[in-house]
Scaffold this motif. Sequence first.
Motif, PDB file in Angstrom:
ATOM      1  N   GLN A  16       0.857  -1.173   0.000  1.00  0.00           N
ATOM      2  CA  GLN A  16       0.000   0.000   0.000  1.00  0.00           C
ATOM      3  C   GLN A  16       0.901   1.234   0.000  1.00  0.00           C
ATOM      4  O   GLN A  16       1.947   1.239   0.637  1.00  0.00           O
ATOM      5  CB  GLN A  16      -0.889   0.041   1.248  1.00  0.00           C
ATOM      6  N   VAL A  17       0.511   2.280  -0.723  1.00  0.00           N
ATOM      7  CA  VAL A  17       1.245   3.540  -0.738  1.00  0.00           C
ATOM      8  C   VAL A  17       0.544   4.540   0.180  1.00  0.00           C
ATOM      9  O   VAL A  17      -0.681   4.660   0.152  1.00  0.00           O
ATOM     10  CB  VAL A  17       1.331   4.128  -2.164  1.00  0.00           C
ATOM     11  N   GLN A  18       1.323   5.239   0.996  1.00  0.00           N
ATOM     12  CA  GLN A  18       0.843   6.397   1.735  1.00  0.00           C
ATOM     13  C   GLN A  18       1.629   7.620   1.255  1.00  0.00           C
ATOM     14  O   GLN A  18       2.821   7.512   0.974  1.00  0.00           O
ATOM     15  CB  GLN A  18       1.048   6.231   3.241  1.00  0.00           C
ATOM     16  N   ILE A  19       0.950   8.779   1.176  1.00  0.00           N
ATOM     17  CA  ILE A  19       1.584   9.995   0.665  1.00  0.00           C
ATOM     18  C   ILE A  19       1.466  11.114   1.695  1.00  0.00           C
ATOM     19  O   ILE A  19       0.360  11.467   2.118  1.00  0.00           O
ATOM     20  CB  ILE A  19       0.939  10.445  -0.658  1.00  0.00           C
ATOM     21  N   TYR A  20       2.626  11.672   2.085  1.00  0.00           N
ATOM     22  CA  TYR A  20       2.674  12.761   3.052  1.00  0.00           C
ATOM     23  C   TYR A  20       3.471  13.937   2.477  1.00  0.00           C
ATOM     24  O   TYR A  20       4.676  13.834   2.254  1.00  0.00           O
ATOM     25  CB  TYR A  20       3.365  12.307   4.348  1.00  0.00           C
ATOM     26  N   GLY A  21       2.793  15.046   2.202  1.00  0.00           N
ATOM     27  CA  GLY A  21       3.488  16.273   1.827  1.00  0.00           C
ATOM     28  C   GLY A  21       4.205  16.243   0.498  1.00  0.00           C
ATOM     29  O   GLY A  21       5.122  17.036   0.277  1.00  0.00           O
ATOM     30  N   HIS A  22       3.807  15.372  -0.400  1.00  0.00           N
ATOM     31  CA  HIS A  22       4.412  15.313  -1.731  1.00  0.00           C
ATOM     32  C   HIS A  22       3.383  15.746  -2.766  1.00  0.00           C
ATOM     33  O   HIS A  22       2.234  15.314  -2.722  1.00  0.00           O
ATOM     34  CB  HIS A  22       4.907  13.900  -2.051  1.00  0.00           C
ATOM     35  N   SER A  23       3.794  16.597  -3.707  1.00  0.00           N
ATOM     36  CA  SER A  23       2.850  17.138  -4.688  1.00  0.00           C
ATOM     37  C   SER A  23       2.431  16.123  -5.742  1.00  0.00           C
ATOM     38  O   SER A  23       1.408  16.293  -6.399  1.00  0.00           O
ATOM     39  CB  SER A  23       3.468  18.349  -5.387  1.00  0.00           C
ATOM     40  N   CYS A  24       3.239  15.064  -5.918  1.00  0.00           N
ATOM     41  CA  CYS A  24       3.001  14.067  -6.972  1.00  0.00           C
ATOM     42  C   CYS A  24       3.004  14.724  -8.350  1.00  0.00           C
ATOM     43  O   CYS A  24       2.272  14.312  -9.262  1.00  0.00           O
ATOM     44  CB  CYS A  24       1.693  13.306  -6.754  1.00  0.00           C
ATOM     45  N   GLY A  25       3.833  15.740  -8.513  1.00  0.00           N
ATOM     46  CA  GLY A  25       3.908  16.466  -9.775  1.00  0.00           C
ATOM     47  C   GLY A  25       4.643  15.705 -10.862  1.00  0.00           C
ATOM     48  O   GLY A  25       5.268  14.666 -10.619  1.00  0.00           O
ATOM     49  N   LEU A  26       4.584  16.258 -12.074  1.00  0.00           N
ATOM     50  CA  LEU A  26       5.097  15.561 -13.247  1.00  0.00           C
ATOM     51  C   LEU A  26       6.607  15.415 -13.283  1.00  0.00           C
ATOM     52  O   LEU A  26       7.133  14.569 -14.011  1.00  0.00           O
ATOM     53  CB  LEU A  26       4.642  16.300 -14.512  1.00  0.00           C
ATOM     54  N   SER A  27       7.320  16.204 -12.504  1.00  0.00           N
ATOM     55  CA  SER A  27       8.774  16.134 -12.567  1.00  0.00           C
ATOM     56  C   SER A  27       9.319  14.802 -12.049  1.00  0.00           C
ATOM     57  O   SER A  27      10.475  14.472 -12.287  1.00  0.00           O
ATOM     58  CB  SER A  27       9.401  17.278 -11.776  1.00  0.00           C
ATOM     59  N   ASP A  28       8.481  14.029 -11.354  1.00  0.00           N
ATOM     60  CA  ASP A  28       8.884  12.699 -10.880  1.00  0.00           C
ATOM     61  C   ASP A  28       8.023  11.607 -11.513  1.00  0.00           C
ATOM     62  O   ASP A  28       7.853  10.534 -10.944  1.00  0.00           O
ATOM     63  CB  ASP A  28       8.787  12.623  -9.352  1.00  0.00           C
ATOM     64  N   ARG A  29       7.462  11.883 -12.691  1.00  0.00           N
ATOM     65  CA  ARG A  29       6.492  10.948 -13.266  1.00  0.00           C
ATOM     66  C   ARG A  29       7.081   9.585 -13.598  1.00  0.00           C
ATOM     67  O   ARG A  29       6.415   8.562 -13.407  1.00  0.00           O
ATOM     68  CB  ARG A  29       5.842  11.543 -14.524  1.00  0.00           C
ATOM     69  N   THR A  30       8.314   9.527 -14.069  1.00  0.00           N
ATOM     70  CA  THR A  30       8.904   8.225 -14.403  1.00  0.00           C
ATOM     71  C   THR A  30       8.874   7.307 -13.199  1.00  0.00           C
ATOM     72  O   THR A  30       8.471   6.133 -13.290  1.00  0.00           O
ATOM     73  CB  THR A  30      10.357   8.396 -14.896  1.00  0.00           C
ATOM     74  N   MET A  31       9.282   7.825 -12.040  1.00  0.00           N
ATOM     75  CA  MET A  31       9.316   7.024 -10.823  1.00  0.00           C
ATOM     76  C   MET A  31       7.920   6.721 -10.291  1.00  0.00           C
ATOM     77  O   MET A  31       7.598   5.570  -9.956  1.00  0.00           O
ATOM     78  CB  MET A  31      10.121   7.743  -9.738  1.00  0.00           C
ATOM     79  N   LEU A  32       7.078   7.755 -10.213  1.00  0.00           N
ATOM     80  CA  LEU A  32       5.755   7.563  -9.625  1.00  0.00           C
ATOM     81  C   LEU A  32       4.882   6.664 -10.491  1.00  0.00           C
ATOM     82  O   LEU A  32       4.067   5.893  -9.967  1.00  0.00           O
ATOM     83  CB  LEU A  32       5.086   8.920  -9.398  1.00  0.00           C
ATOM     84  N   ASN A  33       5.027   6.733 -11.791  1.00  0.00           N
ATOM     85  CA  ASN A  33       4.308   5.809 -12.664  1.00  0.00           C
ATOM     86  C   ASN A  33       4.701   4.375 -12.364  1.00  0.00           C
ATOM     87  O   ASN A  33       3.849   3.473 -12.304  1.00  0.00           O
ATOM     88  CB  ASN A  33       4.589   6.146 -14.130  1.00  0.00           C
ATOM     89  N   GLN A  34       6.000   4.152 -12.155  1.00  0.00           N
ATOM     90  CA  GLN A  34       6.486   2.810 -11.866  1.00  0.00           C
ATOM     91  C   GLN A  34       5.937   2.299 -10.535  1.00  0.00           C
ATOM     92  O   GLN A  34       5.616   1.116 -10.396  1.00  0.00           O
ATOM     93  CB  GLN A  34       8.019   2.808 -11.837  1.00  0.00           C
ATOM     94  N   ILE A  35       5.800   3.195  -9.560  1.00  0.00           N
ATOM     95  CA  ILE A  35       5.267   2.815  -8.242  1.00  0.00           C
ATOM     96  C   ILE A  35       3.765   2.573  -8.308  1.00  0.00           C
ATOM     97  O   ILE A  35       3.258   1.540  -7.857  1.00  0.00           O
ATOM     98  CB  ILE A  35       5.573   3.914  -7.206  1.00  0.00           C
ATOM     99  N   PHE A  36       3.023   3.521  -8.881  1.00  0.00           N
ATOM    100  CA  PHE A  36       1.561   3.482  -8.826  1.00  0.00           C
ATOM    101  C   PHE A  36       0.962   2.411  -9.729  1.00  0.00           C
ATOM    102  O   PHE A  36      -0.021   1.760  -9.363  1.00  0.00           O
ATOM    103  CB  PHE A  36       0.982   4.847  -9.203  1.00  0.00           C
ATOM    104  N   GLU A  37       1.518   2.241 -10.934  1.00  0.00           N
ATOM    105  CA  GLU A  37       0.917   1.289 -11.877  1.00  0.00           C
ATOM    106  C   GLU A  37       1.447  -0.131 -11.714  1.00  0.00           C
ATOM    107  O   GLU A  37       0.950  -1.044 -12.374  1.00  0.00           O
ATOM    108  CB  GLU A  37       1.140   1.757 -13.325  1.00  0.00           C
ATOM    109  N   HIS A  38       2.401  -0.325 -10.844  1.00  0.00           N
ATOM    110  CA  HIS A  38       2.937  -1.672 -10.638  1.00  0.00           C
ATOM    111  C   HIS A  38       1.838  -2.594 -10.117  1.00  0.00           C
ATOM    112  O   HIS A  38       1.004  -2.198  -9.303  1.00  0.00           O
ATOM    113  CB  HIS A  38       4.100  -1.632  -9.638  1.00  0.00           C
ATOM    114  N   GLU A  39       1.840  -3.825 -10.581  1.00  0.00           N
ATOM    115  CA  GLU A  39       0.795  -4.768 -10.180  1.00  0.00           C
ATOM    116  C   GLU A  39       0.809  -5.051  -8.683  1.00  0.00           C
ATOM    117  O   GLU A  39      -0.211  -5.452  -8.103  1.00  0.00           O
ATOM    118  CB  GLU A  39       0.943  -6.081 -10.958  1.00  0.00           C
ATOM    119  N   ASN A  40       1.947  -4.840  -8.029  1.00  0.00           N
ATOM    120  CA  ASN A  40       2.021  -5.070  -6.584  1.00  0.00           C
ATOM    121  C   ASN A  40       1.450  -3.907  -5.771  1.00  0.00           C
ATOM    122  O   ASN A  40       1.232  -4.049  -4.569  1.00  0.00           O
ATOM    123  CB  ASN A  40       3.468  -5.321  -6.149  1.00  0.00           C
TER     124      ASN A  40
END
Length: 364
Positions: free
Chosen positions: A284-308
Amino acid sequence: MNRLIIIGNGFDLAHGIKTSYKDFIAHYFSNAMRCIYLSNGYHDELIEIHVKSGHAFYHNHLDPITPENSIDTIKQILTGKTILHLQFKSILLKKSFEKIDKLNWVDLEIEYFNTLLATKHAFGKDNQLEEIKKVNKQLDSLKEKLIEYLKKQQSTFSNGFIKNNLVGCFTESINPHEVVTTELEESQLPKSLFFLNFNYTSTFENYYDICRKKIASDLDYIHGSLDGVHGEPVFGFGDELDKNYLEFEDEKNNELFRHIKSFEYLKNKNYYRLIRFIESNDYQVQIYGHSCGLSDRTMLNQIFEHENCKSIKIFYHHREDGTNDYTEKTYEISRHFKDKGMMRKKVVPFDYSQEMPQPNRVNK
Protein backbone atom coordinates in the motif's frame (compact mmCIF):
# COMPACT_ATOMS: atom_id res chain seq x y z
CA MET A 1 1.28 -6.71 2.53
CA ASN A 2 3.99 -4.05 2.84
CA ARG A 3 3.69 -0.27 2.92
CA LEU A 4 5.59 2.29 0.83
CA ILE A 5 5.49 5.75 2.45
CA ILE A 6 6.27 8.81 0.30
CA ILE A 7 7.67 11.80 2.21
CA GLY A 8 7.71 15.15 0.39
CA ASN A 9 8.64 18.77 1.03
CA GLY A 10 5.33 19.39 2.80
CA PHE A 11 6.65 17.22 5.65
CA ASP A 12 9.55 19.62 6.23
CA LEU A 13 7.28 22.65 5.91
CA ALA A 14 4.93 21.17 8.53
CA HIS A 15 7.91 21.13 10.91
CA GLY A 16 8.50 24.83 10.40
CA ILE A 17 11.56 24.48 8.17
CA LYS A 18 11.61 27.11 5.42
CA THR A 19 12.29 24.77 2.51
CA SER A 20 9.88 26.11 -0.10
CA TYR A 21 11.25 27.55 -3.35
CA LYS A 22 9.92 30.97 -2.38
CA ASP A 23 11.75 30.80 0.99
CA PHE A 24 15.00 29.93 -0.76
CA ILE A 25 14.70 32.68 -3.39
CA ALA A 26 13.77 35.25 -0.74
CA HIS A 27 16.94 34.37 1.16
CA TYR A 28 19.02 34.46 -2.03
CA PHE A 29 17.83 37.96 -2.96
CA SER A 30 18.16 39.28 0.59
CA ASN A 31 21.84 38.25 0.54
CA ALA A 32 22.30 39.87 -2.86
CA MET A 33 20.71 43.11 -1.71
CA ARG A 34 22.90 43.26 1.40
CA CYS A 35 25.88 43.30 -0.93
CA ILE A 36 24.44 46.42 -2.56
CA TYR A 37 24.84 48.25 0.74
CA LEU A 38 28.50 47.23 0.93
CA SER A 39 29.69 47.64 -2.64
CA ASN A 40 26.91 49.32 -4.68
CA GLY A 41 26.58 46.19 -6.79
CA TYR A 42 26.15 42.43 -6.90
CA HIS A 43 26.69 39.79 -9.55
CA ASP A 44 26.95 36.03 -9.84
CA GLU A 45 26.18 33.42 -12.52
CA LEU A 46 22.44 34.14 -12.27
CA ILE A 47 21.88 37.88 -11.83
CA GLU A 48 23.55 41.28 -11.83
CA ILE A 49 22.37 44.28 -9.80
CA HIS A 50 23.99 47.69 -10.08
CA VAL A 51 23.27 51.35 -9.43
CA LYS A 52 22.08 53.17 -12.53
CA SER A 53 24.53 55.53 -14.17
CA GLY A 54 24.55 59.02 -12.69
CA HIS A 55 23.11 57.98 -9.35
CA ALA A 56 24.60 57.41 -5.92
CA PHE A 57 23.21 54.75 -3.62
CA TYR A 58 22.54 55.46 0.05
CA HIS A 59 21.18 53.18 2.75
CA ASN A 60 17.98 55.16 3.04
CA HIS A 61 17.03 54.42 -0.56
CA LEU A 62 15.54 51.10 0.54
CA ASP A 63 14.12 49.67 3.72
CA PRO A 64 16.43 47.25 5.56
CA ILE A 65 16.50 44.08 3.49
CA THR A 66 15.27 40.81 5.01
CA PRO A 67 14.00 37.54 3.53
CA GLU A 68 10.51 38.78 4.44
CA ASN A 69 10.68 41.85 2.16
CA SER A 70 13.36 40.97 -0.40
CA ILE A 71 10.97 39.64 -3.05
CA ASP A 72 8.83 42.78 -2.91
CA THR A 73 12.02 44.85 -3.15
CA ILE A 74 13.13 42.98 -6.27
CA LYS A 75 9.68 43.41 -7.81
CA GLN A 76 9.98 47.16 -7.15
CA ILE A 77 13.41 47.27 -8.82
CA LEU A 78 12.01 45.47 -11.87
CA THR A 79 9.44 48.24 -12.36
CA GLY A 80 12.35 50.57 -13.23
CA LYS A 81 11.25 53.16 -10.67
CA THR A 82 14.30 52.80 -8.40
CA ILE A 83 17.94 53.78 -8.93
CA LEU A 84 18.89 50.10 -9.14
CA HIS A 85 18.96 47.96 -12.26
CA LEU A 86 18.53 44.17 -12.18
CA GLN A 87 19.55 41.92 -15.05
CA PHE A 88 18.68 38.22 -15.05
CA LYS A 89 21.50 36.24 -16.63
CA SER A 90 19.52 33.04 -16.14
CA ILE A 91 16.32 32.64 -18.15
CA LEU A 92 15.30 29.87 -15.76
CA LEU A 93 15.57 32.14 -12.71
CA LYS A 94 13.77 34.97 -14.54
CA LYS A 95 10.83 32.79 -15.55
CA SER A 96 10.58 31.18 -12.13
CA PHE A 97 10.68 34.57 -10.38
CA GLU A 98 7.76 35.76 -12.50
CA LYS A 99 5.73 32.90 -10.95
CA ILE A 100 7.34 33.06 -7.49
CA ASP A 101 4.08 33.41 -5.53
CA LYS A 102 2.75 30.04 -6.70
CA LEU A 103 5.82 28.11 -7.85
CA ASN A 104 6.79 24.85 -6.14
CA TRP A 105 9.97 22.81 -6.54
CA VAL A 106 8.33 20.48 -9.04
CA ASP A 107 7.28 23.51 -11.10
CA LEU A 108 10.87 24.76 -11.14
CA GLU A 109 12.10 21.41 -12.44
CA ILE A 110 9.46 21.51 -15.17
CA GLU A 111 10.48 25.10 -15.95
CA TYR A 112 14.07 23.88 -16.32
CA PHE A 113 12.96 21.27 -18.86
CA ASN A 114 10.95 23.87 -20.78
CA THR A 115 14.01 26.16 -20.81
CA LEU A 116 16.14 23.34 -22.22
CA LEU A 117 13.51 22.66 -24.86
CA ALA A 118 13.21 26.34 -25.82
CA THR A 119 17.00 26.68 -26.01
CA LYS A 120 17.26 23.65 -28.26
CA HIS A 121 14.66 25.12 -30.63
CA ALA A 122 16.03 28.68 -30.56
CA PHE A 123 19.60 27.89 -31.60
CA GLY A 124 21.02 26.03 -34.55
CA LYS A 125 23.14 22.96 -34.05
CA ASP A 126 26.35 24.99 -34.23
CA ASN A 127 25.45 27.14 -31.20
CA GLN A 128 23.07 24.80 -29.44
CA LEU A 129 25.66 22.91 -27.37
CA GLU A 130 27.20 25.99 -25.78
CA GLU A 131 23.80 27.52 -24.97
CA ILE A 132 22.56 24.30 -23.33
CA LYS A 133 25.80 24.10 -21.36
CA LYS A 134 25.09 27.63 -20.14
CA VAL A 135 21.58 26.64 -18.95
CA ASN A 136 23.00 23.60 -17.14
CA LYS A 137 25.78 25.62 -15.55
CA GLN A 138 23.23 28.09 -14.24
CA LEU A 139 21.16 25.24 -12.79
CA ASP A 140 24.34 23.93 -11.14
CA SER A 141 24.82 27.35 -9.57
CA LEU A 142 21.23 27.48 -8.34
CA LYS A 143 21.59 23.97 -6.92
CA GLU A 144 24.80 24.89 -5.06
CA LYS A 145 23.11 27.91 -3.50
CA LEU A 146 20.11 25.77 -2.56
CA ILE A 147 22.24 23.15 -0.81
CA GLU A 148 24.10 25.85 1.09
CA TYR A 149 20.78 27.39 2.14
CA LEU A 150 19.25 24.05 3.23
CA LYS A 151 22.33 23.17 5.26
CA LYS A 152 21.84 26.38 7.25
CA GLN A 153 18.15 25.59 7.70
CA GLN A 154 18.96 22.08 8.88
CA SER A 155 21.65 23.27 11.30
CA THR A 156 19.15 25.48 13.14
CA PHE A 157 16.36 22.88 13.22
CA SER A 158 15.37 21.40 16.56
CA ASN A 159 13.29 18.24 16.26
CA GLY A 160 11.48 18.74 19.55
CA PHE A 161 8.11 17.59 18.26
CA ILE A 162 5.51 15.17 19.59
CA LYS A 163 5.71 12.29 17.11
CA ASN A 164 2.97 9.91 18.26
CA ASN A 165 0.29 11.05 15.78
CA LEU A 166 2.45 10.75 12.68
CA VAL A 167 4.12 7.54 13.82
CA GLY A 168 0.64 6.14 14.45
CA CYS A 169 -0.28 6.82 10.81
CA PHE A 170 2.94 5.31 9.46
CA THR A 171 2.46 2.11 11.46
CA GLU A 172 -1.35 1.80 11.33
CA SER A 173 -3.08 -1.32 10.07
CA ILE A 174 -4.08 -1.75 6.44
CA ASN A 175 -7.88 -1.96 6.49
CA PRO A 176 -9.97 -4.05 4.07
CA HIS A 177 -12.06 -1.00 3.06
CA GLU A 178 -8.84 0.71 1.80
CA VAL A 179 -8.12 -2.04 -0.73
CA VAL A 180 -10.31 -3.25 -3.59
CA THR A 181 -7.66 -4.65 -5.96
CA THR A 182 -7.08 -7.68 -3.74
CA GLU A 183 -9.05 -9.32 -0.96
CA LEU A 184 -8.21 -8.65 2.67
CA GLU A 185 -10.29 -10.64 5.12
CA GLU A 186 -9.33 -8.45 8.06
CA SER A 187 -7.14 -5.53 9.03
CA GLN A 188 -3.44 -6.31 9.15
CA LEU A 189 -0.28 -4.54 10.14
CA PRO A 190 2.14 -4.03 7.23
CA LYS A 191 4.91 -6.60 7.19
CA SER A 192 7.48 -3.92 6.46
CA LEU A 193 7.72 -0.18 5.84
CA PHE A 194 9.74 1.48 3.10
CA PHE A 195 10.10 5.24 3.56
CA LEU A 196 10.77 6.94 0.22
CA ASN A 197 12.12 10.31 1.34
CA PHE A 198 12.25 12.99 -1.40
CA ASN A 199 13.80 15.56 0.96
CA TYR A 200 17.53 16.27 1.26
CA THR A 201 17.22 17.14 4.95
CA SER A 202 17.44 14.78 7.93
CA THR A 203 14.09 15.86 9.45
CA PHE A 204 12.61 12.39 9.08
CA GLU A 205 15.43 10.47 10.79
CA ASN A 206 13.89 10.60 14.29
CA TYR A 207 10.56 9.28 13.00
CA TYR A 208 12.34 6.46 11.24
CA ASP A 209 14.17 5.46 14.41
CA ILE A 210 10.83 5.13 16.23
CA CYS A 211 9.03 3.28 13.41
CA ARG A 212 11.69 0.63 12.89
CA LYS A 213 11.35 -0.40 16.52
CA LYS A 214 7.71 -1.21 15.83
CA ILE A 215 7.83 -2.66 12.29
CA ALA A 216 10.73 -3.74 10.09
CA SER A 217 11.59 -0.54 8.18
CA ASP A 218 13.92 0.88 5.57
CA LEU A 219 14.67 4.53 4.70
CA ASP A 220 15.64 5.59 1.20
CA TYR A 221 16.84 9.13 0.41
CA ILE A 222 15.80 8.84 -3.22
CA HIS A 223 17.10 12.34 -4.08
CA GLY A 224 20.24 12.07 -1.95
CA SER A 225 21.08 13.97 1.23
CA LEU A 226 22.76 17.25 2.10
CA ASP A 227 25.83 15.53 3.54
CA GLY A 228 26.13 13.15 0.57
CA VAL A 229 26.07 10.08 2.82
CA HIS A 230 22.91 8.84 1.07
CA GLY A 231 24.05 10.04 -2.34
CA GLU A 232 24.70 13.49 -3.72
CA PRO A 233 21.54 15.65 -4.07
CA VAL A 234 19.58 14.93 -7.25
CA PHE A 235 17.87 17.90 -8.87
CA GLY A 236 16.46 18.08 -12.39
CA PHE A 237 13.70 16.66 -14.56
CA GLY A 238 12.21 13.18 -14.26
CA ASP A 239 9.43 12.72 -16.81
CA GLU A 240 10.61 10.47 -19.61
CA LEU A 241 6.97 9.98 -20.61
CA ASP A 242 6.77 13.59 -21.79
CA LYS A 243 6.39 13.57 -25.57
CA ASN A 244 8.94 16.38 -25.89
CA TYR A 245 11.55 14.28 -24.08
CA LEU A 246 11.69 12.02 -27.13
CA GLU A 247 13.19 14.94 -29.03
CA PHE A 248 16.20 14.79 -26.73
CA GLU A 249 16.82 11.14 -27.56
CA ASP A 250 16.94 11.99 -31.26
CA GLU A 251 19.68 14.56 -30.65
CA LYS A 252 23.37 13.66 -30.48
CA ASN A 253 23.81 16.05 -27.58
CA ASN A 254 24.49 14.39 -24.24
CA GLU A 255 24.43 17.77 -22.49
CA LEU A 256 20.62 17.56 -22.73
CA PHE A 257 20.66 14.63 -20.28
CA ARG A 258 22.95 16.08 -17.62
CA HIS A 259 20.12 16.95 -15.22
CA ILE A 260 17.67 14.21 -16.20
CA LYS A 261 16.91 12.32 -12.99
CA SER A 262 16.94 8.82 -14.45
CA PHE A 263 20.65 9.13 -15.17
CA GLU A 264 21.32 10.73 -11.78
CA TYR A 265 19.65 7.76 -10.08
CA LEU A 266 22.20 5.40 -11.60
CA LYS A 267 24.99 7.09 -9.61
CA ASN A 268 23.96 5.41 -6.36
CA LYS A 269 21.91 2.47 -5.07
CA ASN A 270 18.81 4.37 -3.94
CA TYR A 271 16.60 3.77 -6.98
CA TYR A 272 17.70 0.15 -7.18
CA ARG A 273 16.62 -0.37 -3.57
CA LEU A 274 13.21 1.09 -4.39
CA ILE A 275 12.76 -1.29 -7.33
CA ARG A 276 13.72 -4.28 -5.18
CA PHE A 277 11.06 -3.29 -2.65
CA ILE A 278 8.19 -2.82 -5.12
CA GLU A 279 9.07 -6.09 -6.86
CA SER A 280 9.20 -8.07 -3.60
CA ASN A 281 5.56 -8.13 -2.46
CA ASP A 282 2.16 -6.41 -2.50
CA TYR A 283 2.17 -2.95 -0.96
CA GLN A 284 0.00 0.00 0.00
CA VAL A 285 1.25 3.54 -0.74
CA GLN A 286 0.84 6.40 1.74
CA ILE A 287 1.58 10.00 0.66
CA TYR A 288 2.67 12.76 3.05
CA GLY A 289 3.49 16.27 1.83
CA HIS A 290 4.41 15.31 -1.73
CA SER A 291 2.85 17.14 -4.69
CA CYS A 292 3.00 14.07 -6.97
CA GLY A 293 3.91 16.47 -9.78
CA LEU A 294 5.10 15.56 -13.25
CA SER A 295 8.77 16.13 -12.57
CA ASP A 296 8.88 12.70 -10.88
CA ARG A 297 6.49 10.95 -13.27
CA THR A 298 8.90 8.23 -14.40
CA MET A 299 9.32 7.02 -10.82
CA LEU A 300 5.76 7.56 -9.63
CA ASN A 301 4.31 5.81 -12.66
CA GLN A 302 6.49 2.81 -11.87
CA ILE A 303 5.27 2.81 -8.24
CA PHE A 304 1.56 3.48 -8.83
CA GLU A 305 0.92 1.29 -11.88
CA HIS A 306 2.94 -1.67 -10.64
CA GLU A 307 0.80 -4.77 -10.18
CA ASN A 308 2.02 -5.07 -6.58
CA CYS A 309 0.62 -1.63 -5.71
CA LYS A 310 -2.79 -2.39 -4.26
CA SER A 311 -3.83 0.89 -2.68
CA ILE A 312 -2.84 4.59 -2.60
CA LYS A 313 -3.83 6.52 0.51
CA ILE A 314 -3.49 10.32 0.51
CA PHE A 315 -2.81 12.15 3.77
CA TYR A 316 -4.06 15.53 2.63
CA HIS A 317 -3.18 19.04 3.79
CA HIS A 318 -5.95 20.95 5.56
CA ARG A 319 -5.72 24.66 4.78
CA GLU A 320 -6.48 27.55 7.10
CA ASP A 321 -9.51 28.55 5.00
CA GLY A 322 -11.13 25.18 5.68
CA THR A 323 -10.36 23.61 2.28
CA ASN A 324 -7.90 20.80 1.60
CA ASP A 325 -5.71 19.57 -1.26
CA TYR A 326 -7.10 16.03 -1.57
CA THR A 327 -8.78 16.62 -4.95
CA GLU A 328 -5.72 18.42 -6.37
CA LYS A 329 -3.61 15.44 -5.31
CA THR A 330 -5.90 13.05 -7.20
CA TYR A 331 -5.51 15.20 -10.33
CA GLU A 332 -1.73 14.91 -10.06
CA ILE A 333 -1.81 11.18 -9.30
CA SER A 334 -4.04 10.53 -12.34
CA ARG A 335 -1.31 11.94 -14.60
CA HIS A 336 0.95 9.07 -13.56
CA PHE A 337 -1.53 6.43 -14.72
CA LYS A 338 -2.00 5.25 -18.27
CA ASP A 339 -4.88 3.06 -17.05
CA LYS A 340 -7.34 5.55 -15.50
CA GLY A 341 -9.72 2.77 -14.45
CA MET A 342 -6.96 1.22 -12.40
CA MET A 343 -6.23 4.62 -10.85
CA ARG A 344 -9.82 4.88 -9.60
CA LYS A 345 -9.54 1.43 -8.05
CA LYS A 346 -6.27 2.14 -6.26
CA VAL A 347 -6.78 5.64 -4.85
CA VAL A 348 -8.52 5.47 -1.48
CA PRO A 349 -11.60 7.75 -1.57
CA PHE A 350 -11.79 10.89 0.51
CA ASP A 351 -14.22 9.35 3.02
CA TYR A 352 -11.56 6.79 3.97
CA SER A 353 -8.63 9.21 3.79
CA GLN A 354 -7.42 11.56 6.51
CA GLU A 355 -5.59 14.79 7.13
CA MET A 356 -1.85 14.61 7.68
CA PRO A 357 -1.38 15.22 11.42
CA GLN A 358 0.48 18.47 12.05
CA PRO A 359 3.43 18.08 14.40
CA ASN A 360 3.25 20.00 17.69
CA ARG A 361 6.26 21.05 19.69
CA VAL A 362 6.83 19.31 23.02
CA ASN A 363 6.75 22.57 24.97
CA LYS A 364 3.37 23.67 23.60
